[in-house]
Design an enzyme around this catalytic site. Structure first.
Site, mmCIF file in Angstrom:
data_model
loop_
_atom_site.group_PDB
_atom_site.id
_atom_site.type_symbol
_atom_site.label_atom_id
_atom_site.label_comp_id
_atom_site.label_asym_id
_atom_site.label_seq_id
_atom_site.Cartn_x
_atom_site.Cartn_y
_atom_site.Cartn_z
ATOM 1 N N LYS A 1 49.305 53.283 8.515
ATOM 2 C CA LYS A 1 49.335 52.420 9.694
ATOM 3 C C LYS A 1 50.713 52.517 10.340
ATOM 4 C CE LYS A 1 48.401 47.555 10.928
ATOM 5 N NZ LYS A 1 48.006 46.235 10.379
ATOM 6 N N SER B 1 43.964 44.151 12.318
ATOM 7 C CA SER B 1 44.714 45.028 13.184
ATOM 8 C C SER B 1 44.831 46.460 12.648
ATOM 9 C CB SER B 1 46.130 44.461 13.356
ATOM 10 O OG SER B 1 46.814 44.425 12.089
ATOM 11 N N SER C 1 43.914 41.607 8.112
ATOM 12 C CA SER C 1 43.935 42.871 8.836
ATOM 13 C C SER C 1 43.678 44.118 8.008
ATOM 14 C CB SER C 1 45.269 43.024 9.576
ATOM 15 O OG SER C 1 45.335 42.129 10.655
#
Length: 508
Positions: free
Chosen positions: A81, A156, A180
């Site tokens: 990420k 997210s 997330s």
């Protein structure tokens, strides 16, 4: 090799690499080819450097050929990420304000993955500064769900979930502040685990909410997730919140759980998370799959009973005061002076004007909304009424968890998300509906306890997740229960859930 390596789980890829049946270069090239073929339709990655990945893979192959003893992750590609700083690699946290920034150092998890011999494929898309539940808040482009490209992949960490579910990476790291990792894992049919707070270092992870943020694995199988977690976990003196304790034995717990015997395990079903009288906002298909998974736990020998955690009903408003308050402090460092975007610096403006212009253009609307909300909650005259009260609710949520453990249950279970993946754009103009996507994941985040999402089947052709929560430092229990559910459902279906994607011929 006849089998497409991008369809294999990470454990099997590691086995083939160790046995000499596959080279890391060939494996990395296969994933890079798949990224080139499919990511234009998915938007999973923000940055891919194929040359660097292949050079790293060749280095691992060379070491293996020279007889160097390597670990089980060596040569297996991974996606990160874009919230983890990575030396020399663009790191934006999904925001324009960090566009073009190349950090001079690695996050601890990045360092540990390099030490384990993994190959970095690239940095994945995300909601800006991890603020969102759909990856539509990325400053660069939305990410799409491989199960249905017209739907969101969650957030997210939606770039990581789409990359793994779409076969663009065998596994990935995400971060979980209020859900997330778990929520996008549920929406894309993956396993996602939020470790005990402090179990994985936050050093080098761009902060959203420092008392909540945690890094964790997203993978196709429970065992894959456990191995990745073991590689990144453990004490780090550079993180003041890091727990100075050994990493629990996670992979062995997953292997034990896959044996299917849960005799003696006591499971609490949380009434406030989709139980009787608490079904508003929950889709019937989601509740049905979760109820079937709970019945499966009973057939595997677990003792199941309902548990009430009243303060969980207050988790949503408490979270959306605490997290924005911490964000308003953390994001103050992005001022257009030290790194990233700088707007209006032509010599005619004051430093304050440059900072204001930079933040105006650099931050997206959701980030601005949360900064304003957090700043208000911390302001004089409102601190006690808002932030202070939210922290009291957080204490009550922790007490509800403690009461559950003291009542004799070993784990708590619930849906991971109240719904399956929704259409892109459906909630963009309705922040409260977007925030409600994290309804089930917020309590574990606020209490700092570990929680896993494991696939529990399909509703309307889309994945549903079962959430398993355990006491602090009992991450192994989450993996054990999740592996038992995974194995039993695979036996019942005759295949893994993600194999459904290949049979459907889904190709965004």
């Amino acid at each position: 090799m006849d089998t497409d390596p991008t369809a294999l789980d990470a454990v099997e890829l590691g086995r083939r690499l160790a046995a000499g049946e596959l080279s890391s270069v060939d494996l990395t090239r296969a994933f890079l080819d798949r990224i080139a073929e499919r990511d234009a339709g998915l938007g999973a990655y923000l940055h891919v450097d194929g040359d660097a990945a292949l050079a790293r893979a060749a280095e691992i192959d060379g070491a293996r050929g020279s007889g160097v003893e390597l670990g089980p992750l060596a040569g297996v590609p991974v996606a990160l990420k874009d919230v983890f700083v990575t030396e020399g690699v663009p790191t934006t946290s999904g925001s324009r304000i960090l566009e073009g920034w190349r950090p001079p150092y690695d996050a601890t998890v990045t360092t540990r993955l390099k030490a384990a011999g993994t190959v970095l494929l690239g940095k994945t898309n995300m909601d800006e500064f991890a603020m969102g539940s759909s990856t539509e808040n990325s400053a660069y482009r939305p990410t799409r769900n491989p199960w249905d490209p017209d739907r969101v992949p969650g957030g997210s960490s939606g770039g990581s979930s789409a990359a793994v579910a779409g076969g663009l990476a065998p596994w990935a790291l995400g971060t979980d502040t209020g859900g997330s990792i778990r929520q996008p894992a549920a929406l894309t049919g993956l396993v996602g685990h939020k470790p005990t707070y402090g179990g994985v270092s936050r050093y080098g992870m761009i902060a959203f909410s420092s008392s909540l943020d945690q890094a964790g694995p997203m993978a196709r199988t429970v065992l894959d997730a456990a191995l990745l977690h073991e590689a990144i976990g453990g004490h780090d003196p550079r993180d003041s919140t890091s727990i100075d304790a050994p990493v629990p034995v996670l992979a062995e717990a997953a292997r034990r759980g896959a044996g299917g015997d849960l005799s003696g395990l006591r499971v609490g079903v949380v009434r406030e998370l989709g139980g009787e009288g608490h079904t508003d906002g929950y889709e019937p298909g989601v509740l049905a799959r979760v109820q079937e998974a709970v019945a499966l736990l009973e057939r595997l020998g677990a003792e199941v009973r309902e548990v009430s955690c009243p303060a969980f009903d207050l988790a949503l408003p408490a979270y959306y005061l605490i997290a924005p308050s911490e964000a308003s402090s953390n994001l103050a460092r992005f001022e257009g002076v030290r790194f990233g975007l700088r707007v209006g610096d032509d010599g005619s403006r004051s430093l304050e004007e440059v900072m204001s212009l930079t933040r105006e253009q650099g931050f997206g609307p959701e980030v601005k909304r949360r900064i304003i909300l957090g700043t208000y909650a911390l302001s004089a005259g409102y601190y006690d009424a808002y932030y202070g009260q939210a922290q009291k609710v957080r204490t009550l949520i922790g007490r509800d968890f403690a009461a559950a453990w003291e009542s004799g249950v070993d784990v708590l279970v619930s849906p991971t998300s109240p719904t399956v993946a929704w259409p892109i754009g459906a909630r963009v103009d309705d922040p409260l509906a977007m925030y409600a996507a994290d309804l089930c994941t917020l309590p574990a985040s606020l209490a700092g306890v570990p929680a896993t999402s494991v696939p529990a089947g399909l509703s309307g052709g889309l994945p549903v997740g079962l959430q398993v929560m355990a006491p602090a430092l009992a991450d192994d229990r989450c993996y054990r229960v999740a592996a038992a559910v995974e194995a039993a459902l695979d036996d019942a279906r005759g295949h893994r859930l993600l194999d459904e994607l290949d049979r459907r011929g889904v190709a965004p």
